[in-house]
Write an enzyme that holds these catalytic residues in place. Structure first.
Site, short mmCIF file in Angstrom:
data_model
loop_
_atom_site.label_atom_id
_atom_site.label_comp_id
_atom_site.label_asym_id
_atom_site.label_seq_id
_atom_site.Cartn_x
_atom_site.Cartn_y
_atom_site.Cartn_z
N GLY A 36 -0.60 4.52 -0.22
CA GLY A 36 -1.42 5.71 0.00
C GLY A 36 -0.66 6.61 0.96
O GLY A 36 0.57 6.53 1.07
N GLU A 53 -5.37 3.49 7.77
CA GLU A 53 -6.75 3.06 8.01
C GLU A 53 -6.86 1.54 8.16
O GLU A 53 -7.83 1.04 8.71
CB GLU A 53 -7.65 3.56 6.86
CG GLU A 53 -9.14 3.45 7.20
CD GLU A 53 -10.06 4.05 6.16
OE1 GLU A 53 -9.63 4.92 5.38
OE2 GLU A 53 -11.23 3.65 6.14
N HIS A 109 -18.30 5.69 5.17
CA HIS A 109 -17.18 6.55 4.81
C HIS A 109 -15.82 6.04 5.28
O HIS A 109 -14.83 6.16 4.58
CB HIS A 109 -17.45 7.93 5.42
CG HIS A 109 -16.39 8.93 5.16
ND1 HIS A 109 -16.11 9.39 3.90
CD2 HIS A 109 -15.52 9.56 5.99
CE1 HIS A 109 -15.12 10.27 3.98
NE2 HIS A 109 -14.74 10.38 5.22
N ALA A 139 -0.48 6.56 4.23
CA ALA A 139 0.24 5.85 5.30
C ALA A 139 1.43 5.09 4.72
O ALA A 139 2.58 5.26 5.15
CB ALA A 139 -0.72 4.90 6.02
N SER A 157 -17.47 17.39 1.58
CA SER A 157 -16.57 17.48 2.74
C SER A 157 -17.24 18.05 3.98
O SER A 157 -18.06 18.97 3.91
CB SER A 157 -15.39 18.36 2.38
OG SER A 157 -14.67 18.69 3.54
N HIS A 204 -20.79 8.96 7.29
CA HIS A 204 -20.55 10.41 7.20
C HIS A 204 -21.85 11.13 6.88
O HIS A 204 -22.57 10.75 5.96
CB HIS A 204 -19.52 10.65 6.09
CG HIS A 204 -18.88 12.00 6.17
ND1 HIS A 204 -19.58 13.17 6.09
CD2 HIS A 204 -17.58 12.35 6.34
CE1 HIS A 204 -18.75 14.19 6.20
NE2 HIS A 204 -17.53 13.72 6.36
N ARG A 251 -19.48 13.23 13.59
CA ARG A 251 -20.20 12.64 12.46
C ARG A 251 -21.27 11.63 12.87
O ARG A 251 -22.34 11.59 12.27
CB ARG A 251 -19.20 11.95 11.54
CG ARG A 251 -18.30 12.94 10.88
CD ARG A 251 -17.21 12.27 10.09
NE ARG A 251 -16.39 13.32 9.50
CZ ARG A 251 -15.28 13.10 8.82
NH1 ARG A 251 -14.86 11.86 8.64
NH2 ARG A 251 -14.60 14.08 8.30
N GLY A 283 0.84 -1.19 0.00
CA GLY A 283 0.00 0.00 0.00
C GLY A 283 0.87 1.24 0.00
O GLY A 283 1.78 1.36 0.81
#
Ligand SMILES: Cc1cc2nc3c(=O)[nH]c(=O)nc-3n(C[C@H](O)[C@H](O)[C@H](O)COP(=O)(O)OP(=O)(O)OC[C@H]3O[C@@H](n4cnc5c(N)ncnc54)[C@H](O)[C@@H]3O)c2cc1C
Length: 666
Positions: free
Chosen positions: A42, A453, A429, A44, A284, A266, A337, A40
């Protein structure tokens, strides 16, 4: 089994530094003998890969997209938190720590959250040094805005493209290391199994998605940074490719899976429009800084709107119910949220929904446009009683702040959100659950780490806005690169790990067997057919509100869909070529196992907390009713074959620095 989270003893602020000192003992020259696989790239994984390579390790990085720049992280719009206190509004490390523990409804590990708050400030410095173009105020200082669950402005942002800009920063840092030969990048490769040798993670089996070739890759340690699993619901705001496969494969090899049922729904997403939709779009949370959320106060007005006989702009101010401002006067539209989502559902369930399906509420900028416009008129010595002028000036301010989000809304919905309120509804979300990790971010498999995540993270039962990017980059730039040395120190003389071993052979065979089984079962239905069915059950019975009967049904129904899937799925083409349907089917197979564990976890947690809302456990006002006496723990599940057989392990959560109380945003 009692889980050892490896939290060092002593006062909370010393815990992190004691680890850094320890790591400094590792001679940098020795790192050149150590290989690390990062699955991965992304925010992170990308930040981790770049930093590990910078420190001297040899990194082998993998992503299934054609470039790390296409990771789901690019979608992050709103911003990233840091306790810089640039606004002088009383922010501090402790306050960010406290807001996060409270926001997560007291189901996060205190020490991790404190470390996160501490390193948050370094992330901003790191990214600014990389050239990330954060928004600035007129005088050149970095600007901030507010996100839900806080009363300070601590969110740094780059218009509505914060994730994209941060990812470009991490990607540039990675590219430098790719150029130096310290990172070997494997784009369009999907990890399909973990290889364990003598009890330690020593490699992965990956499929080259272009050629279909199955490959063995070895390393001294494996880092999983594969993102979240919200797509188990089929419809979510996640990128279409986001999946659970890497995290699930390590779970099947021995990594415990923690709190799978903690999902974030969300509140501000574009409502579902029909059966053929494959994706939902987030508006957002930053929009809640200025947008006011409301529904008609009268049932007949809501009905007339649904029937197209009334427009929202025709509803008088006194006939509107700004229900968040009414219920939560202190935080208003900026409640966390989970609370905002449930409140929207409650109003829609009561018949006040405003779109055709009755599942939408308004997000309205009219008041903000007038307020900003009047400000501008005053500043420019213009006539602030000229309504047309005020609206024009106010629209310009709002466009400067949120322009690209408004444009996106208009393109999808074909309505102008400057002149008529947006319609929004909650959607899946983010997943707070994930692979269980100790304080060093190591899973229950020695040498297998999980960051971003994909781990069960620092957010407890609910994540506050703008905290995922903070956690991903904290893990990648500042935590894992140092804690992993603790594990690797004894391996410096081990030499390269061979892929020519029975363990690699067995793992490879495992992958090939599953692929052959799927390719040759002679079914007739596409993988999406099963994914959609799974998603519907997840949303209806394991979604925003759950109850015992529904969860029991969900478990049985998901097990049945899984059995049908293996009998009836059809994958066209061949396994030794580019075959997106095969890639999808392999991911759906894992979602079908995860979904059942998800429901089992939700069923066992006889309380409501954060995003986990059990209808049986609520206060008279309809708020989540925690049970701290019996459930103040992380539920970490051990794989035992069928998801229904998973065994529960508990990590007790100890709170030494915050007091457990009923969350209140009133
Ligand atoms: C629409 C949207 C907006 C958001 N906005 C914000 C925001 O404003 N602020 C905020 O803090 N958070 C936000 N979030 C959350 C945040 O974007 C994510 O939590 C975060 O980007 C996750 O980063 P990651 O690096 O962990 O995973 P990802 O960015 O999802 O990256 C996962 C990586 O793993 C790779 N991968 C996965 N499986 C495999 C496999 N089997 N083999 C090989 N590679 C694999 C992928 O190719 C990819 O490179 C938002 C989320 C969404 C959906």
């Amino acid at each position: 089994m009692a889980l050892d989270s490896k939290i060092p003893s002593g006062p909370i602020s010393d815990k992190w530094t004691s680890y850094k000192d320890h790591i400094n003992l590792v001679n940098p020259a020795n790192k050149r003998n150590l290989d690390i696989i990062v699955v991965g790239t992304g925010l992170a994984g990308g930040s981790a890969a770049a930093t590990l390579a910078e420190l001297g390790y040899n990194v082998k990085a993998f992503c299934f997209q054609d470039s790390p720049r296409r990771a789901h992280s690019i979608a992050a719009q709103g911003g990233i938190n840091a306790a810089k206190n640039y606004q002088g509004d009383g922010d501090s490390t402790f306050r960010l720590f406290y807001d996060t523990v409270k926001g997560g409804d007291y189901r996060a590990r205190e020490a991790n959250v404190h470390r996160l708050a501490e390193v948050s400030v370094s992330i901003i410095d790191q990214c600014v040094a990389q050239g990330v173009p954060f928004a600035r105020e007129y005088g050149g200082l970095l600007d901030n805005r507010s996100f839900g669950g806080t009363l300070v402005s601590r969110t740094f942002y780059a218009k509505g493209q914060t994730g994209q800009q941060l990812l470009l920063g991490a990607y540039s840092a990675m590219n430098r290391q790719i150029g130096r030969g310290k990172i070997k990048m494997h784009n369009r490769h999907e990890m399909l199994d973990l290889v364990i040798v003598d009890g330690k993670a020593r490699g992965i089996i990956a499929r080259d998605l272009v050629s279909g070739k199955i490959e063995r890759h070895s390393a001294h340690a494996v880092v999983i940074a594969s993102g979240g699993y919200g797509n188990v619901f089929f419809l979510s705001t996640n990128a279409m490719g986001s999946n659970v496969t890497a995290a699930w494969k390590i779970h099947k090899r021995g990594a415990f899976f923690a709190n799978p049922c903690y999902t974030q729904i969300h509140p501000t997403c574009i409502p579902v429009s029909g059966d053929h939709q494959a994706k939902l779009t987030l508006m957002s949370e930053s929009l809640r800084n200025d947008g006011r959320i409301w529904v008609p106060a009268k049932l007949e007005d809501a009905k007339a709107i649904r029937e197209g006989k009334l427009k929202p702009t025709q509803i008088a101010e006194g006939d509107r119910d700004y229900y968040l401002e009414r219920r939560y006067p202190a935080f208003g539209n900026l409640v966390p949220r989970d609370i905002a989502s449930r409140a929207a559902k409650e109003r829609c369930d009561a018949g006040f929904g405003v779109n055709k399906t009755g599942e939408a509420v308004y997000l309205d900028f009219a008041a903000a446009i007038l307020r900003y416009g009047a400000d501008q008129a005053r500043l420019k010595h213009l006539d602030e009683n000229d309504t047309a002028l005020v609206i024009k000036l106010g629209t310009e301010v709002v466009a400067n702040k949120y322009g690209n989000l408004f444009q996106m809304y208009e393109k999808i919905v074909d309505e102008n959100p400057y002149s008529t309120p947006m319609m929004i509804y909650p959607a899946v979300h983010y997943t707070m659950g994930g692979t269980w990790v100790d304080y060093n971010l190591q899973t229950t498999i020695p040498g297998c780490f999980s960051i971003g995540e994909s781990n069960f993270s620092d957010h407890g039962a609910n994540r506050l806005g703008a905290s995922a990017l903070m956690q991903g980059l904290a893990d990648g730039y500042f935590v894992l690169p140092y804690t992993i040395g603790d594990y690797l120190a004894p391996d410096i003389k081990l030499g390269t790990i061979s892929t020519d071993s029975p363990e690699f052979e067995a793992a490879e065979k495992n992958v090939i067997t599953q692929i052959n089984q799927l390719m040759n079962n002679g079914g007739t239905k596409p993988a999406d057919y099963f994914h959609k069915k799974l998603g519907k059950i997840m949303w209806d019975k394991v979604g925003m509100a759950r109850n015992e009967a529904g969860l029991l049904e969900a478990q049985a129904e998901i097990a049945q869909i899984r059995a049908d899937f293996y009998k009836e799925v059809k994958i066209p083409g061949t396994a030794d070529s580019f075959n997106p349907e095969l890639a999808k089917a392999l991911r759906v197979a894992d979602f079908l196992e995860l979904g059942e564990l998800f429901a089992k976890d939700a069923l066992h947690r006889n309380e409501s907390c954060g995003g986990h809302f059990r209808e049986e456990y609520q206060t008279p006002e309809g708020e989540a009713q925690r049970d701290d006496e019996n459930f103040a723990y992380v539920a970490a599940w051990e794989y035992k074959g069928n998801p229904s057989d998973a065994v529960l392990h508990k990590e007790e959560l100890k709170f030494e620095n915050v007091k457990l109380v009923q969350r209140s945003y009133k």
